[in-house]
Motif scaffolding. Structure first.
Motif, PDB file in Angstrom:
ATOM      1  N   GLU A  55       0.655  -1.254   0.258  1.00  0.00           N
ATOM      2  CA  GLU A  55      -0.214  -0.245   0.104  1.00  0.00           C
ATOM      3  C   GLU A  55       0.777   1.168   0.024  1.00  0.00           C
ATOM      4  OE1 GLU A  55      -2.226  -0.782   3.447  1.00  0.00           O
ATOM      5  OE2 GLU A  55      -3.845  -1.758   2.631  1.00  0.00           O
ATOM      6  N   VAL A  56       1.873   1.408   1.093  1.00  0.00           N
ATOM      7  CA  VAL A  56       3.465   2.598   0.423  1.00  0.00           C
ATOM      8  C   VAL A  56       3.136   2.711  -1.006  1.00  0.00           C
ATOM      9  CG1 VAL A  56       5.405   2.943   1.589  1.00  0.00           C
ATOM     10  CG2 VAL A  56       3.799   2.166   3.338  1.00  0.00           C
ATOM     11  N   GLY A  57       3.634   1.492  -1.453  1.00  0.00           N
ATOM     12  CA  GLY A  57       4.599   1.349  -3.078  1.00  0.00           C
ATOM     13  C   GLY A  57       3.314   2.182  -3.630  1.00  0.00           C
ATOM     14  N   ARG A  58       2.277   1.989  -3.242  1.00  0.00           N
ATOM     15  CA  ARG A  58       0.704   2.014  -4.015  1.00  0.00           C
ATOM     16  C   ARG A  58       0.746   3.467  -4.518  1.00  0.00           C
ATOM     17  NH1 ARG A  58      -1.077  -2.785  -3.599  1.00  0.00           N
ATOM     18  NH2 ARG A  58      -2.168  -3.582  -1.794  1.00  0.00           N
ATOM     19  N   MET A  59       0.543   4.429  -3.094  1.00  0.00           N
ATOM     20  CA  MET A  59       0.697   5.896  -2.885  1.00  0.00           C
ATOM     21  C   MET A  59       1.207   6.584  -3.067  1.00  0.00           C
ATOM     22  SD  MET A  59      -1.363   5.553   1.060  1.00  0.00           S
ATOM     23  CE  MET A  59      -1.979   7.161   1.631  1.00  0.00           C
ATOM     24  N   LEU A  60       2.573   6.000  -3.181  1.00  0.00           N
ATOM     25  CA  LEU A  60       3.756   7.164  -3.630  1.00  0.00           C
ATOM     26  C   LEU A  60       3.426   6.661  -4.988  1.00  0.00           C
ATOM     27  CD1 LEU A  60       6.529   5.233  -1.549  1.00  0.00           C
ATOM     28  CD2 LEU A  60       5.686   7.764  -1.456  1.00  0.00           C
ATOM     29  N   GLY A  61       3.080   5.689  -5.697  1.00  0.00           N
ATOM     30  CA  GLY A  61       2.978   5.850  -6.922  1.00  0.00           C
ATOM     31  C   GLY A  61       2.009   6.918  -7.623  1.00  0.00           C
ATOM     32  N   GLN A  62       0.819   7.020  -6.246  1.00  0.00           N
ATOM     33  CA  GLN A  62      -0.439   8.261  -6.738  1.00  0.00           C
ATOM     34  C   GLN A  62       0.509   9.043  -6.890  1.00  0.00           C
ATOM     35  OE1 GLN A  62      -3.185   6.796  -8.550  1.00  0.00           O
ATOM     36  NE2 GLN A  62      -4.136   8.961  -8.242  1.00  0.00           N
ATOM     37  N   LYS A  63       0.976   9.360  -5.905  1.00  0.00           N
ATOM     38  CA  LYS A  63       1.664  11.163  -5.086  1.00  0.00           C
ATOM     39  C   LYS A  63       2.561  11.744  -6.213  1.00  0.00           C
ATOM     40  CE  LYS A  63       1.016  11.272  -1.099  1.00  0.00           C
ATOM     41  NZ  LYS A  63       1.429  11.680   0.483  1.00  0.00           N
ATOM     42  N   TRP A  64       3.045  10.278  -7.168  1.00  0.00           N
ATOM     43  CA  TRP A  64       4.205  10.811  -7.999  1.00  0.00           C
ATOM     44  C   TRP A  64       3.362  11.206  -9.176  1.00  0.00           C
ATOM     45  CZ3 TRP A  64       8.460  12.628  -9.266  1.00  0.00           C
ATOM     46  CH2 TRP A  64       9.478  11.923 -10.168  1.00  0.00           C
ATOM     47  N   LYS A  65       2.010  10.970 -10.206  1.00  0.00           N
ATOM     48  CA  LYS A  65       1.329  11.129 -10.687  1.00  0.00           C
ATOM     49  C   LYS A  65       0.860  12.505 -10.749  1.00  0.00           C
ATOM     50  CE  LYS A  65       0.716   6.159 -12.392  1.00  0.00           C
ATOM     51  NZ  LYS A  65      -0.119   5.421 -11.950  1.00  0.00           N
ATOM     52  N   GLU A  66       0.206  12.155  -9.351  1.00  0.00           N
ATOM     53  CA  GLU A  66      -0.234  12.954  -9.408  1.00  0.00           C
ATOM     54  C   GLU A  66       0.210  15.038  -9.310  1.00  0.00           C
ATOM     55  OE1 GLU A  66      -2.256  12.722  -5.517  1.00  0.00           O
ATOM     56  OE2 GLU A  66      -3.742  11.743  -6.562  1.00  0.00           O
ATOM     57  N   LEU A  67       2.119  14.661  -9.093  1.00  0.00           N
ATOM     58  CA  LEU A  67       2.722  15.531  -9.520  1.00  0.00           C
ATOM     59  C   LEU A  67       3.015  16.668 -10.684  1.00  0.00           C
ATOM     60  CD1 LEU A  67       6.073  14.484  -7.472  1.00  0.00           C
ATOM     61  CD2 LEU A  67       3.933  16.034  -6.638  1.00  0.00           C
ATOM     62  N   THR A  68       2.832  17.860 -10.568  1.00  0.00           N
ATOM     63  CA  THR A  68       3.218  18.182 -11.654  1.00  0.00           C
ATOM     64  C   THR A  68       4.393  18.030 -12.672  1.00  0.00           C
ATOM     65  OG1 THR A  68       3.646  20.695 -11.135  1.00  0.00           O
ATOM     66  CG2 THR A  68       0.941  20.214 -11.627  1.00  0.00           C
TER      67      THR A  68
END
Length: 102
Positions: A55-68
């Motif tokens: 879940e940590v990996g999934r959340m980090l991936g989601q945050k990375w996608k949301e970055l400009t």
């Protein structure tokens, strides 16, 4: 007395052989995402206590996608610098290896 022959391969379960990793070789360069993940992993764990590793990996991936693109800039700069470091170390390593085999 002649040197003993050193086998530089390891045998896999299916019978194929693979070259062993040289411990003296330079470490590969990190990607921009890995710099981001390393700096934000603890923050994600603090915000979500009891979270699993996946879940940590999934959340980090989601945050990375949301970055400009501008927010990713510092991490991409670190990745470029690390890539340059790796290329320099790899060139020095290969040059030293050529000297040893001659």
């Amino acid at each position: 007395m002649p040197k003993a022959k050193v086998d530089k391969t390891t045998k896999k379960r299916d019978g194929r052989r693979r070259k062993t990793k040289d411990e003296n070789a330079p470490k590969r360069a990190l990607s921009a995402y890995m710099f981001f993940a390393n700096s934000n992993r603890d923050l994600v764990r603090e915000e979500n206590p009891g979270i699993t590793f996946g879940e940590v990996g999934r959340m980090l991936g989601q945050k990375w996608k949301e970055l400009t693109d501008s927010e990713k800039g510092p991490y991409e700069a670190k990745a470029a610098a690390d890539k340059k470091r790796y290329e320099d170390e790899k060139a020095a390593y290969n040059a030293a290896g050529d000297d040893d085999s001659a």
